[in-house]
Every structure is written in C-alpha cells, then in structure tokens.
Design an enzyme around this catalytic site. Sequence first.
Site, PDB file in Angstrom:
ATOM      1  N   ASP A 159       0.751  -1.206  -0.082  1.00  0.00           N
ATOM      2  CA  ASP A 159       0.101  -0.049   0.071  1.00  0.00           C
ATOM      3  C   ASP A 159       0.988   1.279   0.113  1.00  0.00           C
ATOM      4  O   ASP A 159       2.189   1.053   0.180  1.00  0.00           O
ATOM      5  CB  ASP A 159      -0.949  -0.066   1.132  1.00  0.00           C
ATOM      6  CG  ASP A 159      -2.140   0.761   0.926  1.00  0.00           C
ATOM      7  OD1 ASP A 159      -2.180   1.604  -0.041  1.00  0.00           O
ATOM      8  OD2 ASP A 159      -3.310   0.780   1.616  1.00  0.00           O
TER       9      ASP A 159
HETATM   10  C1  BGC Z   1      -4.979   3.231  -0.069  1.00  0.00           C
HETATM   11  C2  BGC Z   1      -5.225   2.149  -1.050  1.00  0.00           C
HETATM   12  C3  BGC Z   1      -5.087   2.826  -2.326  1.00  0.00           C
HETATM   13  C4  BGC Z   1      -3.895   3.376  -2.423  1.00  0.00           C
HETATM   14  C5  BGC Z   1      -3.448   4.115  -3.807  1.00  0.00           C
HETATM   15  C6  BGC Z   1      -3.641   4.020  -0.311  1.00  0.00           C
HETATM   16  O1  BGC Z   1      -3.711   5.216   0.730  1.00  0.00           O
HETATM   17  O2  BGC Z   1      -4.783   2.514   1.435  1.00  0.00           O
HETATM   18  O3  BGC Z   1      -6.476   1.685  -0.864  1.00  0.00           O
HETATM   19  O4  BGC Z   1      -5.376   2.106  -3.130  1.00  0.00           O
HETATM   20  O5  BGC Z   1      -3.735   4.487  -1.461  1.00  0.00           O
HETATM   21  O6  BGC Z   1      -4.302   5.204  -3.950  1.00  0.00           O
END
Ligand code: BGC
Length: 765
Positions: A289
Amino acid sequence: MKKILLISTMLISLLVAAQNPQSLKSGNSGMNTFISNLMKKMTLEEKIGQLNLLTPGWGIPTGSVVSTDVEKKIKEGKVGGLFGVIGVVKIKQAQKLAVEQSRLKIPLIFGSDVIHGYKTTVPIPLGLSASWDMKLIEHSAREAAIEATADGLCWTFSPMVDIARDPRWGRIAEGAGEDPYLGAQIAKAMVKGYQGDDLSKNNTLMACVKHFALYGAAEAGRDYNTTDMSRVRMYNEYLPPYKAAVEAGAGSVMSSFNEIDGIPATGNKWLLTDLLRKQWGFKGFVVSDYTSVNEMTNHGMGDLQTVSALALNAGLNMDMVGEGFLNTLKKSLGEGKVTQKQIDDACRRILEAKYKLGLFDDPYRYIDESRTLQEVLTTQRRKEAREIAAHTFVLLKNNNQSLPLKKSGTIALIGPLANDKNNMLGTWAVSGDAQMSIPVLEGMKNVGGSSVNILYAKGANLSDDTLFAKKVNVFGTRIDIDKRSPDEMLKEALETADKSDIIVAVVGEASEMSGEAASRTEITIPESQKKLIRALAKTGKPLVLVVMTGRPLALTEENELAASILVTWHAGMEAGNAVADVLFGNYNPSGKLSATFPRNLGQVPIYYNHKNTGRPSAPNSPKFQSNYLDVPNSPLFPFGYGLSYTSFSYSDFSIDKKEMKPGEKITASVTVTNDGNYDGEETVQLYIRDVVGSITRPLKELKGFQKIYLQKGESRKITFTIGIDDLKFYNYNLQWVAEPGEFEIMVGANSDNVNKENFRLVPGK
Ligand code: BGC
C-alpha cells in the site's frame, strides 16, 4: 566503430524482443521464455526499477510523498508502473517515455483506484453490497473496467474485501460489510467483472485485492491502527473474501498498512508467502500500500534499508511510492541481506502481469482515444448507474406506508444533502466529477413531474463544527457551512414544512466523513442535523428520512421520530434520480444491510455471527448474563435486514432429511409469498449453526441467499441445497473440517428473522 555497430545491433534485437513477444496464446511456456530472455538483458538496476510504482501526484495522494523526477526515472528504467495518472493523453505520454526512451522499452503498467465506477460513479461498495445482487455487482465492475480501460488504465486497486465490524472505521464504506460469505461472493463477482475471461483484451482491468490482510479489524476503528486476532478467527471470519478473490484469479494483491501478529503485513512472510503463495497458490504479484514499506520504520521495524529488505524477503514484489526498493535493494544485495533470486522473482512477477495484460504485444493496447470518446460517460452507462443505485437502497422503516410518495400535493424537501452535488459520489471517487452528479431536488423534479409541488430548504449544515468541516474538506468543500445562522435555516425549513403535506429530509454524512483516514468516535447523524430532524418531527407532518452515509449509523433517535427511513449510502452520480425513483415508487426498494446498524456506539463491535458465550444474553435476567444494563444486546437493524413497499411471508419451511452423511446433500425449502400491494424483490437467506464443535461456533453463519422477484400475490418455493462443504470450518489446527453432530438450518428474511430446523451430520463414507 565495431563496438558501436555491435551495440546498435544489440539495441535493435532488444527492441524487437521487447516488442514482439511470443503470441499471448502460446500460454505460460511462451510467457516464461519471453520473460527469461528479457531478464537476461536486464541490469540489476532495471530489475529493481520494475519493482517501483510511482505517482506523479496528478491524482489524489493519500500519503505525504508524491514522486519526483518521474519522467527521468521512467527513461532510466527505474519505474515499473504509475498510478494517479488520469486520462488517456497523459497515460500515452508516460507510456511513450517508457517504450521509446528507456533502454529496454519495457512498457509501464497503469493503475488507479477504480473503486465504484470510473467516471460514471455508482454507489460506494458498502451500498453495492446491500443489493445482494451478484450479477449487478459483476456487471458494475465490468462496466467500470470498460470505461477505465477506454481511458488508458489496465489495473485497478479493487476489490477492497476487508471484513469490517466496526462502523467507526471510515473504510467500512469501501468494502462489502461484515460477513465472510457475502464478502467472498462479492469478491469473486468483482474480480470476474474487472478481469473478464481474458486479461489481454483491451477492455479488461487487472484486479488488485486489498488490503491484505485484516485491515478492517483495526483497534478502536481507527485507521492504520494495530490488529491482533487468533488464527482461528482469521481463517474462519476474515480471510475468506481474500481467498475467494485469489481463487477467482485476481492478478494482484495489495498488502495492508496494519500489523499482524506484531509484524506489519507488508513485511510479514507468513502472510505474503506461506499463506498467500504456498497455501492459496497465488500466482500474481503483491504490491505494497502507499508507502507501507517505509511506514514499517514507524512501526519500529528498522531503517528504510532494513524494512525494504524485510518486505522483499517476506514476498512483496512492488513498492508503492516509497522508493525503498529502488534506493536500498542494491546495497542489501551487496550486503547479503536479500538474494538475487528474490529480486529476480519479484521482477518476473511484474513482467508476467504486463505480459498477461498484453502490454508487450502492444504497449498502447489500452490507449485508444476513439474508445475514450465513445465509451466514457455514455448515456447508457449513466442510465445503468441510476438503476444500480436504486437496487442498493435499504428501507429501514415505513410506518403507515408513508412511502412511496404520491405524485401529487406538496412535498417539503429539506436537509443539507437535499440539493447537494458535492457529496453524491461518495468516498474514493477519484475520477468522478461531482459537478456532474444529480442532486435529490433535481431528481425529485425529474421523476415527480409537474403534478407534484416540491419546496426546498436546506434546514441545517451537515455539521456546524468548523474544525471538523476543515478536516472533512481536504479534497474540496463537502461540508458547506452556510452564511446564515442555524436558527435562520431552521426557520426557513419549518415554514417550508408548514406549507407541505409531507416532509422528506435528506440527511446524513458528507462523503469524506467515511473512507480512508475518516474514522469517527460518534456514529450518529451530526447534532446540527439532529436538531433539524427533531424540529421537523414536532410539526406532526409525516417525516421521511433519506439517510446518506458511508457507514452503519446509530439511528435510534431518528427511528423514533421518523415515519420512514431509507438509507441510500452515497449513491454515485445518479443519486438524485435514483432516490426519486425509489421515493416515488418507480422502483420498489430491495436492499438488505450487509453490516449491522447498532443502537449505539457502545455495542460496537457488533455483528450477527457472534458466539453464544457461557452466559448468553437473557434480557429479563437482572444480572450475571452477557447483557448491557442500558440497552438490549440486539442491534437496531440486524444484518440482512431491509423492507420493501410490499410484504413477503414465509411458509412451509422444511428439510428433506434429518440425517446427512458426508457426500449426501440436504434440501431446505420454503415458500415465499408476496402478500402486499406491489411487485417486488426479496432476498431469501440461508444460515447454518453448528451446535456442538471442537471449538466454539457462531450462533449462525450465512451460507446461501437468493434474490427473487415476485409479482404481487405470487408465491414461489425456494430451495437451498446444503452439502458437506457448507458445514466445514477451520478447526483449532486450522484444518478445514465438518464435524459430525447436530446442525441448525435457518431460512428467512434477515439474520434475526428465520425459520429453523435441525439435522445431524453422521459419520459415514
Ligand atoms: C489506500 C489504498 C489505495 C492507495 C492508492 C492508499 O492510501 O490505502 O486503498 O489503493 O492509497 O491510491
């Protein structure tokens, strides 16, 4: 001279190799050979480059880091993929840099958070799950894939399948609620919808199952917080949706921010290798993530080099944004902290994904401006978004048949969300344009027509708290604090109500009151709106509440004050039309809750599939039972609950045998009758309880459901076939077993309203 000639011949052969892979149809061996040949030509730096996912910051950054020098890094072969690049033109520019200006011309993969629709926004996932309609959910993912690929994308960070039992957690909005079985069905449907049956087609998106794992169990419902749970609970209650998505062939998995057993998921070898790869046989790639590699430093796991090595060792393949892999893996290799094989394996996974997507055949496969014009935001897709939305609304209460509304007389349409565009899309609508959404007032006029008089007043702010509003408004105005005082707004609302036959109040949460980093310690409608609701109720006119929300709310007070309550979640760009379709009865509501609505926050975590305890709830016993002093244990509205404008009765429930041997099946049947005044849909639910087990078992677990359409007066016999797999669970040793003994089969309209029969599973061959 000779040297130059040699280099240029090499370059040409590399170009040819990169651009003419074996045909996609030649299967894995063709892919393996192509990738092996390509990897022979890659330097260590280029291999590490493939593990690097960047965002130029053209989208919405969800962390503090936004990548710099992206163009330069692409040309140097230091980038495997990009996200947060919206639109075919920009994607084309970036892809050109990779395939024309980097040494090996390896195409980039382009991802985005296509969470509930792309530009045509449909309801938030929690809403979609309330439809209990797998075809509809698969279709909405399919449509999102067509639209997103027509705008240049080939990878989505969806489905989010985290089980959530704590409505304080704002990200409950992004998932399918509290139940592992329903969650698993939805996970499968979404992966199928996105990926179709051939990832290399230019209208299929690679799915990314997230957030692996247990992210929804964050302590106190606070985002990014610690999780800690037993393996037995994980396997039985939290892991099934991830597993289902992997089994459905999801091409990628995203590791979560939280820790598991004291090791952050992104660096957790048990999770990413033993469970995901070895036990589940996952073949795709694992991406972190947003900066979750780097965040392991804050978790207390060491400096950037240490945590990057930890992540690679654990089985992470791609590093989102943080560049820990890019900047430290070479050093770690030199120091023996990671191996060449680990880097090669990770690189291979990323190249395989690109191969499967057909990017080596044609790096511009998803880049076709004519498709963008024809397939993004079409009238047809908007029409479907409206229908999809109507299917997700849950009717919680409907006294005196206040709904559906008559298309005559005067309606007071009141509330801070009644004429609002900024909050219709819901959280995680990064590519949607809020200004294209339909407010409820407009929808009511569209559907009600000229025979009904609609008067509007805002009545209250979403919240009067300026500090709270500032936090919610980070991506733009969601809570718009009016220049008028609350009293002035209330006065106008009451005058409007006075001129009307019925009041429809559109209240609830702003879209960014749920979603990432949007946890709340109150799960009620904010006080500013409560005051409005109380005052409207006092008028004595019938009061219909339309509640927009990204989480289950405690609606105890509202349930006492209002005649009818319709929960519409954040319903996407066609919200206003869909709300009006349902309020005026053009569509009869059919949604059922996928997450329990508690009486108050003190009951949280609350979920239907809980254990019995040694002193089960006995509301009339004054002491020494597992009760609360102040409220009953039961929720305000249970899992699976939702009304219709018509009514359904259940009769003739039976099972065809009282004993079952492994290998045999039991059939449960029930007759469902639409005995009300409207045609409508009902979701018939099957629950099973394993009465005695080697470990304690839940009081009931959802094991099947059927959504049926019945015309008024129509009856239908519904059957469920139960096999041995429906009786299995993970025992203390994490073996997937069915234990002989007594079981209960329950069928009904919601988790709290079921018919029950018993049978025995007897040992046998
Ligand atoms: C989130 C994810 C997301 C990623 C990219 C993160 O902060 O937890 O769910 O896919 O950002 O945008």
